[in-house]
Design a protein around this motif. Structure first.
Motif, PDB file in Angstrom:
ATOM      1  N   ALA A 191      55.117 -30.641 -24.305  1.00  0.00           N
ATOM      2  CA  ALA A 191      55.425 -30.291 -25.698  1.00  0.00           C
ATOM      3  C   ALA A 191      54.284 -29.478 -26.308  1.00  0.00           C
ATOM      4  O   ALA A 191      54.528 -28.496 -27.018  1.00  0.00           O
ATOM      5  CB  ALA A 191      55.689 -31.554 -26.513  1.00  0.00           C
ATOM      6  N   ALA A 192      53.052 -29.871 -26.023  1.00  0.00           N
ATOM      7  CA  ALA A 192      51.891 -29.131 -26.537  1.00  0.00           C
ATOM      8  C   ALA A 192      51.870 -27.710 -25.978  1.00  0.00           C
ATOM      9  O   ALA A 192      51.615 -26.751 -26.721  1.00  0.00           O
ATOM     10  CB  ALA A 192      50.591 -29.858 -26.198  1.00  0.00           C
ATOM     11  N   ALA A 193      52.164 -27.567 -24.690  1.00  0.00           N
ATOM     12  CA  ALA A 193      52.189 -26.234 -24.079  1.00  0.00           C
ATOM     13  C   ALA A 193      53.276 -25.367 -24.722  1.00  0.00           C
ATOM     14  O   ALA A 193      53.040 -24.188 -25.034  1.00  0.00           O
ATOM     15  CB  ALA A 193      52.410 -26.347 -22.572  1.00  0.00           C
ATOM     16  N   ILE A 194      54.445 -25.950 -24.932  1.00  0.00           N
ATOM     17  CA  ILE A 194      55.537 -25.207 -25.578  1.00  0.00           C
ATOM     18  C   ILE A 194      55.136 -24.806 -26.995  1.00  0.00           C
ATOM     19  O   ILE A 194      55.368 -23.673 -27.424  1.00  0.00           O
ATOM     20  CB  ILE A 194      56.835 -26.042 -25.578  1.00  0.00           C
ATOM     21  CG1 ILE A 194      57.337 -26.223 -24.150  1.00  0.00           C
ATOM     22  CG2 ILE A 194      57.912 -25.400 -26.462  1.00  0.00           C
ATOM     23  CD1 ILE A 194      58.441 -27.256 -23.995  1.00  0.00           C
ATOM     24  N   PHE A 195      54.521 -25.730 -27.723  1.00  0.00           N
ATOM     25  CA  PHE A 195      54.091 -25.447 -29.087  1.00  0.00           C
ATOM     26  C   PHE A 195      53.071 -24.307 -29.094  1.00  0.00           C
ATOM     27  O   PHE A 195      53.155 -23.394 -29.925  1.00  0.00           O
ATOM     28  CB  PHE A 195      53.488 -26.706 -29.721  1.00  0.00           C
ATOM     29  CG  PHE A 195      53.205 -26.572 -31.182  1.00  0.00           C
ATOM     30  CD1 PHE A 195      54.158 -26.927 -32.117  1.00  0.00           C
ATOM     31  CD2 PHE A 195      51.992 -26.076 -31.636  1.00  0.00           C
ATOM     32  CE1 PHE A 195      53.903 -26.795 -33.485  1.00  0.00           C
ATOM     33  CE2 PHE A 195      51.724 -25.941 -32.981  1.00  0.00           C
ATOM     34  CZ  PHE A 195      52.687 -26.298 -33.908  1.00  0.00           C
ATOM     35  N   ILE A 196      52.121 -24.349 -28.175  1.00  0.00           N
ATOM     36  CA  ILE A 196      51.091 -23.302 -28.103  1.00  0.00           C
ATOM     37  C   ILE A 196      51.721 -21.951 -27.766  1.00  0.00           C
ATOM     38  O   ILE A 196      51.396 -20.934 -28.391  1.00  0.00           O
ATOM     39  CB  ILE A 196      49.998 -23.682 -27.076  1.00  0.00           C
ATOM     40  CG1 ILE A 196      49.173 -24.857 -27.607  1.00  0.00           C
ATOM     41  CG2 ILE A 196      49.097 -22.487 -26.762  1.00  0.00           C
ATOM     42  CD1 ILE A 196      48.278 -25.524 -26.567  1.00  0.00           C
ATOM     43  N   ILE A 197      52.635 -21.938 -26.802  1.00  0.00           N
ATOM     44  CA  ILE A 197      53.317 -20.688 -26.449  1.00  0.00           C
ATOM     45  C   ILE A 197      54.087 -20.142 -27.652  1.00  0.00           C
ATOM     46  O   ILE A 197      54.039 -18.943 -27.947  1.00  0.00           O
ATOM     47  CB  ILE A 197      54.253 -20.896 -25.236  1.00  0.00           C
ATOM     48  CG1 ILE A 197      53.416 -21.153 -23.974  1.00  0.00           C
ATOM     49  CG2 ILE A 197      55.187 -19.701 -25.045  1.00  0.00           C
ATOM     50  CD1 ILE A 197      54.222 -21.683 -22.801  1.00  0.00           C
ATOM     51  N   ALA A 198      54.776 -21.027 -28.363  1.00  0.00           N
ATOM     52  CA  ALA A 198      55.520 -20.596 -29.551  1.00  0.00           C
ATOM     53  C   ALA A 198      54.571 -20.047 -30.616  1.00  0.00           C
ATOM     54  O   ALA A 198      54.839 -19.003 -31.220  1.00  0.00           O
ATOM     55  CB  ALA A 198      56.344 -21.753 -30.104  1.00  0.00           C
TER      56      ALA A 198
END
Length: 179
Positions: A34-41
């Motif tokens: 979730a953190a990786a997705i948030f950072i990518i977003a």
């Protein structure tokens, strides 16, 4: 549809995926994903803005959808934090209320033919909220990290209020203008 707008749509489509990893229990390393997705977003927001400005691809769709995508991403994360009791509800209310106020203010300005750009305080606020969100998503349980998370939360809410006051003050003439 141009590339910056496609990136914005991609960011919106990432939100449900982010929420799955945030909210579905038992997913191995769910919070890290979730953190990786948030950072990518979050990084895609900078990318689409850069491309749009550099190549003069700014569109009305982008002007509307880009800030909405950011607010959806951050609001979803904040609501998850309330669910997990990692952030006080009143903090989320202040942050989301500020966004509603600014959006309403931008609608009034737009109705008068004025486009209001984001201010410096708003950009700093957004960056602090993004960092705070990543910290709370990963949620490492170490005393120093817990202190830094609390500092980030209160810094975020302080910058939210400062950016709201600054934005309204600098653009106060909008409320006096008529078509």
């Amino acid at each position: 549809m141009n590339l910056p707008n496609k990136i914005t749509i991609f960011r919106v489509l990432m939100i449900p995926v982010f929420l799955i990893f945030m909210l579905v229990p038992g997913i191995p390393f769910g919070n890290y994903i979730a953190a990786a997705i948030f950072i990518i977003a979050a990084l895609s927001d900078m990318l689409d803005g850069y491309i749009a400005r550099k190549y003069k691809l700014v569109t009305n769709f982008g002007k509307f959808m880009d800030p909405l995508a950011d607010k959806l991403l951050v609001s979803c994360a904040l609501i998850c934090f309330v669910e997990f009791r990692t952030i006080p509800t009143w903090v989320v209310i202040i942050i989301i209320a500020r966004d509603f106020i600014i959006n309403g203010f931008r609608l009034i300005a737009s109705d008068n033919g004025v486009v209001l750009a984001a201010g410096w305080w708003g950009k700093v606020k957004t960056n602090v909220q993004m960092v705070m969100s990543v910290m709370l998503i990963i949620n490492l349980d170490y005393p120093i990290i817990n202190i830094l998370e609390q500092v980030a939360i209160y810094l975020s809410v302080t910058l939210t209020v400062i950016s709201l006051v600054d934005y309204l003050y600098k653009n106060r003439s909008i409320l006096k203008e008529t078509k």
